[in-house]
Design an enzyme around this catalytic site. Structure first.
Site, PDB file in Angstrom:
ATOM      1  N   GLU A   1      -0.927 -11.913 -12.053  1.00 57.85           N
ATOM      2  CA  GLU A   1       0.283 -11.695 -12.847  1.00 57.85           C
ATOM      3  C   GLU A   1       1.528 -11.680 -11.966  1.00 57.85           C
ATOM      4  OE1 GLU A   1      -1.774  -9.393 -16.539  1.00 57.85           O
ATOM      5  OE2 GLU A   1      -0.989  -8.137 -14.959  1.00 57.85           O
TER       6      GLU A   1
ATOM      7  N   CYS B   1      -6.680  -4.632  -6.143  1.00 57.58           N
ATOM      8  CA  CYS B   1      -6.233  -3.901  -4.950  1.00 57.58           C
ATOM      9  C   CYS B   1      -7.311  -2.885  -4.577  1.00 57.58           C
ATOM     10  CB  CYS B   1      -4.910  -3.178  -5.220  1.00 57.58           C
ATOM     11  SG  CYS B   1      -4.241  -2.331  -3.763  1.00 57.58           S
TER      12      CYS B   1
ATOM     13  N   CYS C   1      -1.853   4.217 -10.318  1.00 56.42           N
ATOM     14  CA  CYS C   1      -1.547   2.788 -10.477  1.00 56.42           C
ATOM     15  C   CYS C   1      -2.680   2.055 -11.195  1.00 56.42           C
ATOM     16  CB  CYS C   1      -1.325   2.202  -9.080  1.00 56.42           C
ATOM     17  SG  CYS C   1      -1.158   0.411  -9.052  1.00 56.42           S
TER      18      CYS C   1
ATOM     19  N   GLY D   1      -1.656  -5.715  -5.763  1.00 54.38           N
ATOM     20  CA  GLY D   1      -2.179  -5.786  -4.408  1.00 54.38           C
ATOM     21  C   GLY D   1      -1.323  -5.157  -3.334  1.00 54.38           C
ATOM     22  N   GLU D   2      -1.961  -4.963  -2.178  1.00 56.71           N
ATOM     23  CA  GLU D   2      -1.286  -4.380  -1.017  1.00 56.71           C
ATOM     24  C   GLU D   2      -1.004  -5.524  -0.028  1.00 56.71           C
ATOM     25  OE1 GLU D   2       0.214  -1.635   0.185  1.00 56.71           O
ATOM     26  OE2 GLU D   2       0.397  -2.824   1.985  1.00 56.71           O
TER      27      GLU D   2
ATOM     28  N   SER E   1       6.606  -4.620  -0.160  1.00 52.72           N
ATOM     29  CA  SER E   1       6.368  -3.207  -0.480  1.00 52.72           C
ATOM     30  C   SER E   1       4.949  -2.821  -0.104  1.00 52.72           C
ATOM     31  CB  SER E   1       6.596  -2.990  -1.983  1.00 52.72           C
ATOM     32  OG  SER E   1       6.289  -1.652  -2.322  1.00 52.72           O
TER      33      SER E   1
ATOM     34  N   SER F   1       6.115   2.801  -0.552  1.00 53.70           N
ATOM     35  CA  SER F   1       5.805   3.688  -1.675  1.00 53.70           C
ATOM     36  C   SER F   1       5.482   5.066  -1.097  1.00 53.70           C
ATOM     37  CB  SER F   1       4.613   3.157  -2.464  1.00 53.70           C
ATOM     38  OG  SER F   1       4.941   1.926  -3.045  1.00 53.70           O
ATOM     39  N   LEU F   2       6.526   5.847  -0.919  1.00 59.54           N
ATOM     40  CA  LEU F   2       6.336   7.167  -0.299  1.00 59.54           C
ATOM     41  C   LEU F   2       5.651   8.115  -1.294  1.00 59.54           C
ATOM     42  CD1 LEU F   2       6.855   8.999   2.158  1.00 59.54           C
ATOM     43  CD2 LEU F   2       8.990   9.680   1.053  1.00 59.54           C
TER      44      LEU F   2
ATOM     45  N   ASN G   1       5.286   4.897 -15.059  1.00 65.87           N
ATOM     46  CA  ASN G   1       4.998   4.074 -16.238  1.00 65.87           C
ATOM     47  C   ASN G   1       3.580   4.358 -16.705  1.00 65.87           C
ATOM     48  OD1 ASN G   1       7.491   2.617 -16.332  1.00 65.87           O
ATOM     49  ND2 ASN G   1       6.811   1.487 -14.537  1.00 65.87           N
TER      50      ASN G   1
ATOM     51  N   CYS H   1       6.222  -1.634 -13.208  1.00 67.54           N
ATOM     52  CA  CYS H   1       5.555  -1.271 -11.957  1.00 67.54           C
ATOM     53  C   CYS H   1       4.267  -0.519 -12.241  1.00 67.54           C
ATOM     54  CB  CYS H   1       6.431  -0.296 -11.165  1.00 67.54           C
ATOM     55  SG  CYS H   1       7.819  -1.050 -10.443  1.00 67.54           S
TER      56      CYS H   1
END
Ligand code: SAH
Ligand code: SF4
Length: 295
Positions: A47, A68, A75, A114-115, A146, A169-170, A245, A288
């Site tokens: 996507e 991921c 997530c 994904g990372e 990111s 992404s803290l 979200n 997100c």
């Protein structure tokens, strides 16, 4: 390619493919967000999202992996596990498909599925193609990678690669909470991360974005503001507040907007640059952390 001889054009048409991915459908939320569903040659569906900000600027949000492996608790993509790395051409094709829908797209964020730092080589090859004038011609500063916070990857990005922008992404500046939300935080501790962020900053001299997904009752308190202020000391950063979200089946809630506003105000009153990410695309599950719906 009308300048090629006709027989060569015919041969190319018969034998060569321009794309390996197939654009299955586009879902629109009616407010500027478009989600593209692309099928890879082995059947995986990836996507890609086109986003529009308040000023009308259009950005393509690309995926770097099918699924991921990081397993972040909040997530959707993290619940899928990793199917496989995306190849360089599959990353580039996402942008080409997106730009076919909208020629004005001028920015890329690797904030899809994904990372990206786990797929480092393919990611970097794709970044170079996206940048090349004979490729897509995007300035490196228009490309943001990111990560959930892989220190070694951040350091590689600082030392070995062109000047793309970095977003981390803290999520929280409390080590214990971070470990419970992001499994990778156990080995990539906050002090270790800070070291790699400072290395990145020194090398690239560009402002780092810290993404802070706000989870009701978990990381939205006063104490969290204090810890965050402590963590960012010495960093040139922008804090991007993202109210969570909703993802079906995950045990989190989005804070009320007054709570979010309070959090933002508390940071701003300390002179910190803060943006609040607009909630976009929720109706088509393209906001997100919501990617990875139907495979
Ligand atoms: N793997 C990378 C990039 C993909 S995730 C990373 O973790 O940074 C893209 C962004 O979506 C990250 O900032 C992540 O923290 C955020 N995100 C994940 N799930 C979310 C959710 N349910 N609501 C809001 N943001 C979410
Ligand atoms: Fe993977 Fe990023 Fe989602 Fe974590 S937040 S599971 S790293 S996509």
């Amino acid at each position: 390619m009308s300048d090629l001889p006709l027989d060569l054009r015919k041969l190319l048409e018969d034998r060569a493919r321009q794309y390996t991915t197939e654009h299955l459908e586009s879902l629109k939320d009616g407010k500027g967000t478009v989600k593209l569903r692309l099928k890879c040659s082995d059947g995986f569906v990836v996507e890609t999202v086109i986003l529009e900000d308040k000023t009308g600027r259009r950005t393509a949000c690309l995926s770097s992996q099918a699924g991921c492996a990081m397993g972040c608790a909040f997530c959707k993509t993290g619940t899928l596990g990793l199917s496989r790395q995306l190849e360089t051409h599959e990353i580039v094709e996402q942008f080409l498909h997106a730009r076919k829908q909208d020629e004005t797209i001028g920015n890329i964020v690797f904030m899809g599925m994904g990372e990206p730092l786990v797929n480092f080589e393919n990611l970097m090859k794709a970044v170079r193609i996206l940048h090349e004038p004979s490729g897509c011609g995007l300035g490196y500063k228009r490309i943001t990678v990111s990560t959930c916070g892989l220190s070694e990857g951040i350091e590689r990005l600082a030392l070995e690669t062109p000047s793309v922008r970095l977003a981390l992404s803290l999520i929280t500046a409390d080590q214990g909470k971070r470990e419970s939300l992001i499994p990778a935080a156990r080995t990539n501790t906050l002090p270790r991360l800070k070291k790699s962020l400072l290395a990145f900053q020194k090398e690239k001299e560009s402002r780092i974005t810290l993404e802070y997904v706000l989870l009701k009752g978990i990381n939205d308190g006063r104490d969290e503001v204090r810890k965050l202020l402590e963590f960012i000391r010495g960093l040139d950063c922008l804090i991007n507040i993202i109210p969570w979200n909703p993802v079906k089946g995950l045990p989190f809630e989005r804070p009320e907007s007054v709570r979010t506003e309070e959090f933002v105000r508390a940071l701003r009153s300390e002179g910190i640059s803060v943006t609040r990410r607009m909630t976009r695309g929720v109706s088509i599950n393209s906001a997100c952390g919501q990617l990875g719906g139907i495979q």
